[in-house]
Design a protein around this motif. Sequence first.
Motif, PDB file in Angstrom:
ATOM      1  N   SER A 293      15.623 -50.528  -7.978  1.00 54.20           N
ATOM      2  CA  SER A 293      17.025 -50.145  -8.146  1.00 54.20           C
ATOM      3  C   SER A 293      17.137 -48.740  -8.724  1.00 54.20           C
ATOM      4  O   SER A 293      17.958 -47.938  -8.264  1.00 54.20           O
ATOM      5  N   LEU A 294      16.327 -48.438  -9.720  1.00 51.70           N
ATOM      6  CA  LEU A 294      16.339 -47.094 -10.295  1.00 51.70           C
ATOM      7  C   LEU A 294      15.923 -46.047  -9.269  1.00 51.70           C
ATOM      8  O   LEU A 294      16.496 -44.963  -9.204  1.00 51.70           O
ATOM      9  N   LYS A 295      14.941 -46.394  -8.463  1.00 47.76           N
ATOM     10  CA  LYS A 295      14.485 -45.481  -7.417  1.00 47.76           C
ATOM     11  C   LYS A 295      15.612 -45.211  -6.420  1.00 47.76           C
ATOM     12  O   LYS A 295      15.816 -44.074  -5.995  1.00 47.76           O
ATOM     13  N   ALA A 296      16.365 -46.247  -6.063  1.00 46.98           N
ATOM     14  CA  ALA A 296      17.480 -46.103  -5.136  1.00 46.98           C
ATOM     15  C   ALA A 296      18.589 -45.248  -5.741  1.00 46.98           C
ATOM     16  O   ALA A 296      19.148 -44.370  -5.072  1.00 46.98           O
ATOM     17  N   ILE A 297      18.900 -45.489  -6.999  1.00 44.58           N
ATOM     18  CA  ILE A 297      19.939 -44.721  -7.682  1.00 44.58           C
ATOM     19  C   ILE A 297      19.543 -43.245  -7.763  1.00 44.58           C
ATOM     20  O   ILE A 297      20.342 -42.350  -7.464  1.00 44.58           O
ATOM     21  N   ASP A 298      18.301 -43.004  -8.156  1.00 44.97           N
ATOM     22  CA  ASP A 298      17.812 -41.625  -8.247  1.00 44.97           C
ATOM     23  C   ASP A 298      17.785 -40.951  -6.875  1.00 44.97           C
ATOM     24  O   ASP A 298      18.119 -39.771  -6.744  1.00 44.97           O
ATOM     25  N   ALA A 299      17.394 -41.694  -5.850  1.00 43.66           N
ATOM     26  CA  ALA A 299      17.351 -41.144  -4.496  1.00 43.66           C
ATOM     27  C   ALA A 299      18.751 -40.768  -4.031  1.00 43.66           C
ATOM     28  O   ALA A 299      18.937 -39.710  -3.407  1.00 43.66           O
ATOM     29  N   GLN A 300      19.733 -41.614  -4.337  1.00 48.62           N
ATOM     30  CA  GLN A 300      21.107 -41.305  -3.949  1.00 48.62           C
ATOM     31  C   GLN A 300      21.605 -40.044  -4.638  1.00 48.62           C
ATOM     32  O   GLN A 300      22.201 -39.175  -4.010  1.00 48.62           O
ATOM     33  N   ALA A 301      21.340 -39.922  -5.936  1.00 47.61           N
ATOM     34  CA  ALA A 301      21.754 -38.730  -6.682  1.00 47.61           C
ATOM     35  C   ALA A 301      21.062 -37.480  -6.134  1.00 47.61           C
ATOM     36  O   ALA A 301      21.700 -36.438  -5.947  1.00 47.61           O
TER      37      ALA A 301
ATOM     38  N   LEU B  41      18.318 -36.788   5.501  1.00 48.79           N
ATOM     39  CA  LEU B  41      18.337 -37.041   4.057  1.00 48.79           C
ATOM     40  C   LEU B  41      18.911 -38.428   3.765  1.00 48.79           C
ATOM     41  O   LEU B  41      18.373 -39.173   2.949  1.00 48.79           O
ATOM     42  N   ASN B  42      19.986 -38.768   4.420  1.00 46.66           N
ATOM     43  CA  ASN B  42      20.639 -40.052   4.182  1.00 46.66           C
ATOM     44  C   ASN B  42      19.803 -41.230   4.674  1.00 46.66           C
ATOM     45  O   ASN B  42      19.840 -42.306   4.092  1.00 46.66           O
ATOM     46  N   ARG B  43      19.028 -41.028   5.714  1.00 50.19           N
ATOM     47  CA  ARG B  43      18.184 -42.101   6.263  1.00 50.19           C
ATOM     48  C   ARG B  43      17.180 -42.585   5.210  1.00 50.19           C
ATOM     49  O   ARG B  43      17.002 -43.787   5.005  1.00 50.19           O
ATOM     50  N   GLU B  44      16.562 -41.647   4.521  1.00 50.06           N
ATOM     51  CA  GLU B  44      15.586 -42.008   3.483  1.00 50.06           C
ATOM     52  C   GLU B  44      16.273 -42.736   2.332  1.00 50.06           C
ATOM     53  O   GLU B  44      15.764 -43.720   1.813  1.00 50.06           O
ATOM     54  N   THR B  45      17.440 -42.269   1.949  1.00 48.39           N
ATOM     55  CA  THR B  45      18.179 -42.910   0.862  1.00 48.39           C
ATOM     56  C   THR B  45      18.571 -44.334   1.242  1.00 48.39           C
ATOM     57  O   THR B  45      18.473 -45.248   0.420  1.00 48.39           O
ATOM     58  N   ARG B  46      19.004 -44.535   2.473  1.00 48.85           N
ATOM     59  CA  ARG B  46      19.366 -45.886   2.919  1.00 48.85           C
ATOM     60  C   ARG B  46      18.173 -46.829   2.860  1.00 48.85           C
ATOM     61  O   ARG B  46      18.322 -48.006   2.549  1.00 48.85           O
ATOM     62  N   ARG B  47      16.978 -46.314   3.123  1.00 47.51           N
ATOM     63  CA  ARG B  47      15.776 -47.145   3.039  1.00 47.51           C
ATOM     64  C   ARG B  47      15.586 -47.650   1.602  1.00 47.51           C
ATOM     65  O   ARG B  47      15.361 -48.834   1.377  1.00 47.51           O
ATOM     66  N   PHE B  48      15.717 -46.754   0.635  1.00 40.81           N
ATOM     67  CA  PHE B  48      15.612 -47.158  -0.764  1.00 40.81           C
ATOM     68  C   PHE B  48      16.701 -48.154  -1.132  1.00 40.81           C
ATOM     69  O   PHE B  48      16.465 -49.112  -1.861  1.00 40.81           O
ATOM     70  N   MET B  49      17.903 -47.929  -0.633  1.00 39.29           N
ATOM     71  CA  MET B  49      19.023 -48.821  -0.939  1.00 39.29           C
ATOM     72  C   MET B  49      18.778 -50.219  -0.369  1.00 39.29           C
ATOM     73  O   MET B  49      19.063 -51.212  -1.027  1.00 39.29           O
ATOM     74  N   ARG B  50      18.257 -50.295   0.853  1.00 40.46           N
ATOM     75  CA  ARG B  50      17.969 -51.606   1.452  1.00 40.46           C
ATOM     76  C   ARG B  50      16.924 -52.354   0.635  1.00 40.46           C
ATOM     77  O   ARG B  50      17.043 -53.547   0.401  1.00 40.46           O
ATOM     78  N   GLU B  51      15.891 -51.638   0.210  1.00 36.54           N
ATOM     79  CA  GLU B  51      14.848 -52.267  -0.597  1.00 36.54           C
ATOM     80  C   GLU B  51      15.415 -52.773  -1.917  1.00 36.54           C
ATOM     81  O   GLU B  51      15.073 -53.868  -2.373  1.00 36.54           O
ATOM     82  N   ALA B  52      16.283 -51.992  -2.534  1.00 30.54           N
ATOM     83  CA  ALA B  52      16.850 -52.361  -3.829  1.00 30.54           C
ATOM     84  C   ALA B  52      17.861 -53.489  -3.708  1.00 30.54           C
ATOM     85  O   ALA B  52      18.120 -54.199  -4.679  1.00 30.54           O
TER      86      ALA B  52
END
Length: 175
Positions: A101-109, A80-91
């Motif tokens: 950025s919104l996608k990363a925030i939503d993914a983290q939540a 689960l965290n691996r996918e979130t980190r991918r969004f965070m790196r992109e953002a």
Amino acid sequence: MRRTFILLVCCMLAVVSVSGQIRQQGPGRQPMPNRSGQFSPAEYAKQQREFITRNAELTSDEADAFFPIFNELQQKKRELNRETRRFMREAAGPGATDEQSLKAIDAQAETNIKIAELEKEYLQKFKEVLPATKILKVQNAEEQFNSQMLKDIQQSRGHQFQQNQQRPQFNRSAN
């Protein structure tokens, strides 16, 4: 409780992603890198098992029943965290958009919610193999282990937090 949970998730992310030397608590501290000097997940898992078994006072039978379930939970949380980190790196990359950025925030939540659900699900499985007193000891031992790992990482990298570090002051008066 939620705060502790979020802290544990952050600790696990930090510990899993390190590539420096990590040491175990106690006498005869041994670094956890593999032969190439890189972080060794197998060595980390071995030291974590030993630490938790010792500090939660698990018998061999209890440890043998508990750790396959525990490791399964940890693997699911890592995925689960691996996918979130991918969004965070992109953002966080150059030219990132508000949409990213919104996608990363939503993914983290969403990840935090899914991890909380997993924790609850696996707590029921833990109850099938350990008494509640031992589960609580396991949770405390896991938190201690992660805390010690973070301290060791900081020391190996030369970072040490000062106890009386200045915190930014916010002007809460006058608007």
